[in-house]
Design an enzyme around this catalytic site. Structure first.
Site, short mmCIF file in Angstrom:
data_model
loop_
_atom_site.label_atom_id
_atom_site.label_comp_id
_atom_site.label_asym_id
_atom_site.label_seq_id
_atom_site.Cartn_x
_atom_site.Cartn_y
_atom_site.Cartn_z
N VAL A 101 14.61 41.81 -70.38
CA VAL A 101 14.79 43.21 -70.75
C VAL A 101 13.50 43.75 -71.32
O VAL A 101 12.83 43.10 -72.13
CB VAL A 101 15.93 43.36 -71.78
CG1 VAL A 101 16.06 44.81 -72.23
CG2 VAL A 101 17.25 42.90 -71.16
N LYS A 146 16.45 46.35 -67.58
CA LYS A 146 16.73 44.96 -67.30
C LYS A 146 16.24 44.65 -65.88
O LYS A 146 16.79 45.15 -64.89
CB LYS A 146 18.24 44.70 -67.41
CG LYS A 146 18.66 43.28 -67.06
CD LYS A 146 20.17 43.14 -67.22
CE LYS A 146 20.64 41.76 -66.82
NZ LYS A 146 22.10 41.60 -66.99
N ASP A 196 31.14 36.43 -70.97
CA ASP A 196 29.93 35.99 -71.67
C ASP A 196 29.76 36.74 -72.98
O ASP A 196 28.73 37.36 -73.25
CB ASP A 196 28.70 36.20 -70.78
CG ASP A 196 27.51 35.34 -71.24
OD1 ASP A 196 27.73 34.38 -72.01
OD2 ASP A 196 26.38 35.63 -70.82
N PHE A 252 19.99 36.08 -66.03
CA PHE A 252 19.38 36.40 -64.74
C PHE A 252 18.22 37.38 -64.84
O PHE A 252 17.90 38.06 -63.90
CB PHE A 252 20.44 36.97 -63.77
CG PHE A 252 21.60 36.05 -63.56
CD1 PHE A 252 21.45 34.89 -62.83
CD2 PHE A 252 22.84 36.35 -64.09
CE1 PHE A 252 22.53 34.04 -62.64
CE2 PHE A 252 23.92 35.51 -63.89
CZ PHE A 252 23.76 34.35 -63.17
N GLY A 253 17.59 37.51 -65.99
CA GLY A 253 16.44 38.40 -66.04
C GLY A 253 15.97 38.65 -67.45
O GLY A 253 16.40 38.01 -68.39
#
Length: 945
Positions: A645, A660, A767, A642-643
């Site tokens: 870093v 992040k 995850d 979702f993004g």
């Protein structure tokens, strides 16, 4: 007519006993329905537990119940058991008072109520119990005076009233009880003098008057008690010359204790006539002169304590008496500390009894080397040689004392290296080497002393790095003093393993770097002293989470940036010294910062504001940073859920940070932000990525902006480390060893154990993969990216399907997702364990589970399973085949090539089997995280042993 009366009377009397016992049971057991199950109507009361009846009358003659946790009271119905001869109710946590109805028991001979919580005074009604022979009320909370009417109980043989709260003086009337054999009034609050009348108790064998406030001299009449075997007068304020009369007056003496008084005089040579003597304790008085060399005539001597006197004269022959003790083959404790003994300790010390467990000779004037013969005392548990003039090196034979729990060598003139054989002393709990001239490094073998609680090596000439993987193994360590040496390097991050560490003193060394985040796990820290080193970077905000801190001294270093506001949370902090650094910015005004006497901030030129008493300049107003995101630089090779870093810097914060930035256009991005902030905000562990702050705002375009700021991890991710190529050699460590991989596997396992088992609501990560494992300066692994994390409701100790949360969509990354998630199964701890095993096998082989070689029935697990154990060398990452002594920076763990290869092969097989066992298709059959931790520890121990 008489027979009819008897027939009627006996049942009535029996009923009286039964009714009395049932009433007694209710009070004794505090109404516990499960206590004393045999006390019921189906059995005759004479068959009840603890009950003895007289043969003739079938009446209760003995009541004996011991060692229970009832916390009850004594009922007055006890007085109805008029045939009682014996009451033994020891250690059942009785409280309340002794009932006056005890006075009805005229046949009573033994009353034993010791080891309870009874209070109040001894009831006068006991004077009616004229048959009493034994009264034992030892270790209760009895108050009042010692009753003078005891002097009228002419049948008494034992009166034991020790360890209570009795006051007043010793009644002289006790001298009337000529039958008394044992009298204990010890450990009360008695005062006054010892009454001369006690000298009339000629049958007395035991007299305990210690631990009171008695004063004056021992009356001469007491020396008439020629049958005395045990005499204890310790911890009073008694005076006069005592020892000269002891050997002739008490020929049967077995135990003599008069320590901690004000007695004077010399040591009598006639003490050798006491052939039955076992214990001799005269510590803490004002005795002086030499010790008699005739102690060898005491064949039963076990305990000899002459400490804290003025024996010896600092001369060469002061210790000659020790050679006579060679004949005392039962000697267990020899305590001669805090005197004036001089001379040299010779090898003859090794001829003392092998039963010796305690040898202390500290605070004297003994010189010379510590003799090699000390190693013969193989059963020693305590060795005290501190505060003398010993010189030279620690003898190699010290390594034979494998039962040592405490060793004190501080304040001598010892030099040289701390010997490697220290690691043989695996039972050590406390080791003090401070204030000597030791040099060199702390031996890595000290890590074998896993029971260490206190280690003192301050004020020496020690140098080198504080060894990694040494103190980290000592998870019971409470105090660590290494200050005033020449240690270099950084603080090992594995000190974060020390959950019980209370005091850490590293000041006045040459340490550098930053305070490792691993210390955030040391929640018991009360004192952290790091002053006068060369630490740099910013003062970490995690120090504000160490809520037990009382003293924090970071002065005279190179810390920069601002004072973290989190320090105001330290409510117990009473000393904070941040002086002589390069700190800047605003000083907080609450918490410890509002107490001018508790803080020191001098020598920081750029600090501002704070409380008025600091006399600092006001802080200037900062302009708005409209484009603050421009200071953030993109960091290559990194991707997250979702993004993306970025590596960045913050104003007044010297160390880099990882930012992040959430991609809010991705479905679930906003939810992921909330989940990750909530998860990381409530959990703290040395192996979890530490969140610094969350940001939810709008950017300069007016769009939503959400970001999470973490501590920057300089060694990137496990993903990069595992899959680096030769071209990446400048940015990664290609000699990524098996020991390093095991350490990382353990770090991740510790994080999972914490998430799964130590929280009120367990957290399932969902995850686990190499790109979510980040590595700090010390190669300590931190599990990150909690964007998919889920809570399991209920306590973390529960497991099973009823504790797992439902999942409407597959959670995780392809290749690491457990098979049950793909079939709509629930999120669970066992799912994390499946992902963890994939990660382990990837660490072993350096092959991703999505590698193109896998397919058509072959996957990473089956690939490893088919090759284990015979072909394990063929499938592992080639970097793991580098000789282990090269991987471990020159430490020669295994010296022979063949042994080394065999050990590596065996450890690789064991590592593979853990990964395979964690990946069973059925979740219930997968290895648990605690078992995985235990197995990994075993592999590591095998590699390093």
């Amino acid at each position: 007519m008489a027979s009819q009366t008897l027939a009627v009377h006996v049942p009535l009397s029996s009923d009286t006993d039964k009714i009395a016992l049932l009433a007694l049971k209710d009070k004794l057991t505090n109404g516990d329905p499960h206590a004393l199950p045999s006390w019921n109507h189906s059995l005759h009361f004479c068959q009840w537990e603890g009950i003895t009846c007289s043969r003739r009358h079938k009446r209760v003659s003995a009541l004996q119940l011991q060692s229970q946790d009832w916390s009850g009271t004594l009922a007055s119905s006890l007085g109805n058991l008029t045939f009682l001869r014996v009451i033994n109710l020891t250690s059942i946590k009785l409280h309340g008072e002794i009932p006056r109805e005890v006075g009805h028991l005229k046949r009573l001979q033994i009353l034993d109520l010791m080891h309870n919580n009874l209070h109040g005074q001894i009831p006068m009604e006991m004077t009616n119990c004229s048959s009493l022979e034994v009264i034992i009320l030892h270790q209760n909370n009895i108050t009042g005076k010692v009753p003078s009417w005891f002097g009228s109980m002419m049948q008494l043989t034992r009166l034991m009233l020790g360890v209570n709260g009795l006051v007043g003086s010793i009644p002289a009337s006790l001298g009337n009880v000529s039958s008394l054999e044992k009298l204990s009034l010890a450990d009360n609050h008695l005062e006054g003098t010892i009454p001369p009348a006690l000298g009339r108790m000629l049958s007395l064998k035991l007299l305990y008057l210690g631990v009171n406030n008695l004063s004056g001299q021992v009356p001469p009449s007491l020396y008439n008690l020629s049958n005395i075997q045990d005499l204890s007068l310790t911890e009073n304020q008694l005076v006069g010359a005592l020892l000269l009369n002891i050997p002739t007056s008490f020929p049967n003496l077995e135990v003599f204790q008069c320590g901690i008084n004000r007695f004077t005089g010399t040591f009598p040579s006639s003490i050798s006539n006491l052939s039955e003597l076992e214990t001799f304790d005269i510590a803490g008085n004002d005795f002086h002169g030499p010790i008699s060399p005739t102690l060898g005539s005491l064949p039963k001597l076990k305990y000899f304590d002459v400490s804290f006197n003025r024996f010896g004269s600092g001369s060469a022959h002061d210790l000659d008496f020790l050679s006579s003790l060679e004949n005392c083959t039962q000697l267990q404790q020899l305590i001669i500390q805090q005197n004036y003994f001089g001379g040299v300790l010779t090898d003859l010390i090794g001829n003392l009894s092998t039963n010796l467990v305690w040898l202390t000779m500290g605070s004297n004037q003994i010189s010379g080397r510590i003799p090699e013969g000390i190693g013969k005392l193989i059963n020693l548990e305590a060795l005290g040689m501190e505060r003398n003039s010993f010189e030279g090196t620690i003898p190699y034979s010290i390594g034979k004392l494998t039962n040592l729990v405490e060793m004190a060598l501080e304040e001598n003139k010892l030099f040289g290296n701390i010997p490697l054989v220290i690691g043989n002393l695996t039972m050590l709990s406390e080791l003090d080497l401070s204030l000597n001239k030791f040099e060199g490094c702390i031996p890595f073998t000290l890590g074998n002393c896993t029971k260490m609680e206190r280690f003192y090596a301050h004020d020496n000439n020690l140098s080198g790095n504080i060894p990694i993987q040494t103190f980290g193994y000592q998870q019971g360590l409470i105090e660590l003093y290494l200050y005033s040496n020449s240690f270099t390097g950084s603080i090992p991050s594995d000190l974060g393993n020390l959950n019980h560490l209370s005091i850490l003193h590293l000041q006045e060394n040459k340490l550098i770097g930053e305070i490792p985040i691993g210390l955030s796990a040391c929640s018991a820290l009360t004192e952290l002293l790091l002053e006068r080193n060369s630490f740099n970077g910013s003062i970490p905000s995690f120090l504000g989470s160490l809520l037990s801190l009382e003293i924090l001294d970071l002065s005279n270093n190179n810390f920069s940036s601002t004072i973290p506001h989190e320090l105001v949370n330290l409510t117990f902090l009473n000393t904070l010294n941040l002086s002589f650094n390069n700190l800047s910015g605003e000083v907080p005004v609450i918490g410890v910062f509002k107490n001018i006497t508790a803080i020191s901030l001098t020598g920081n030129k750029h600090l501002c504001s704070g409380i008025p008493q600091l006399h600092l300049s006001p802080c200037p107003a900062l302009p708005l940073q409209k484009k603050s995101r421009r200071s953030i630089r993109r960091r290559a090779n990194l991707f997250c859920s979702f993004g993306s870093v970025y590596r960045g810097t913050l104003v007044h914060f010297e160390r880099p940070v990882a930012v992040k930035v959430l991609n809010l256009q991705t479905r679930g991005g906003s939810k992921s932000f909330m989940v990750e902030c909530k998860a990381l905000g409530r959990i703290k562990h040395r192996n979890l990525l530490s969140i610094m702050t969350c940001c939810s705002s709008v950017d300069f375009k007016g769009d939503d902006f959400k970001a999470i700021v973490f501590e920057f991890m300089s060694n990137k991710s496990l993903e990069i480390l595992l899959h680096s190529t030769i071209e990446d050699s400048e940015s990664t460590n290609l000699s990524f060893s098996l020991v390093q991989r095991i350490n990382i596997a353990l770090d991740i396992a510790f994080a999972l154990d914490y998430l799964h088992n130590d929280l009120e609501e367990a957290v399932v990560h969902c995850d686990i993969k190499p790109s979510n494992v980040l590595l700090d300066d010390d190669m300590v692994a931190h599990l990150g990216d909690f964007g998919l994390a889920r809570l399991i409701h209920g306590t973390a100790s529960h497991s099973g399907s009823n504790q797992a949360c439902s999942s409407s969509a597959i959670k995780g990354t392809i290749g690491y997702i457990p098979p049950e998630y793909g079939g709509g199964g629930t999120v669970s701890r066992e799912g994390d364990m499946y992902s963890y095993r994939i990660l382990l096998l990837e660490m072993l082989t350096a092959k991703r589970p999505t590698d193109t070689m896998f397919g058509e029935g072959l996957n990473l697990r089956s690939f490893c399973n088919m090759a284990t154990p015979e072909r394990i060398i063929e499938i592992v990452d080639s970097r793991l085949l580098i000789p282990i002594d090269e991987q471990d920076q020159g430490r020669r763990v295994i010296t022979r090539q063949q042994n080394m290869e065999d050990t590596i092969r065996e450890c690789l097989v064991l590592f593979a089997r853990i990964g395979i066992a964690c990946s069973e298709e059925s979740p219930s059959q997968r290895m648990g995280i605690k078992d995985a931790i235990m197995e990994l520890h075993a592999i590591k121990h095998k590699l390093l042993s």
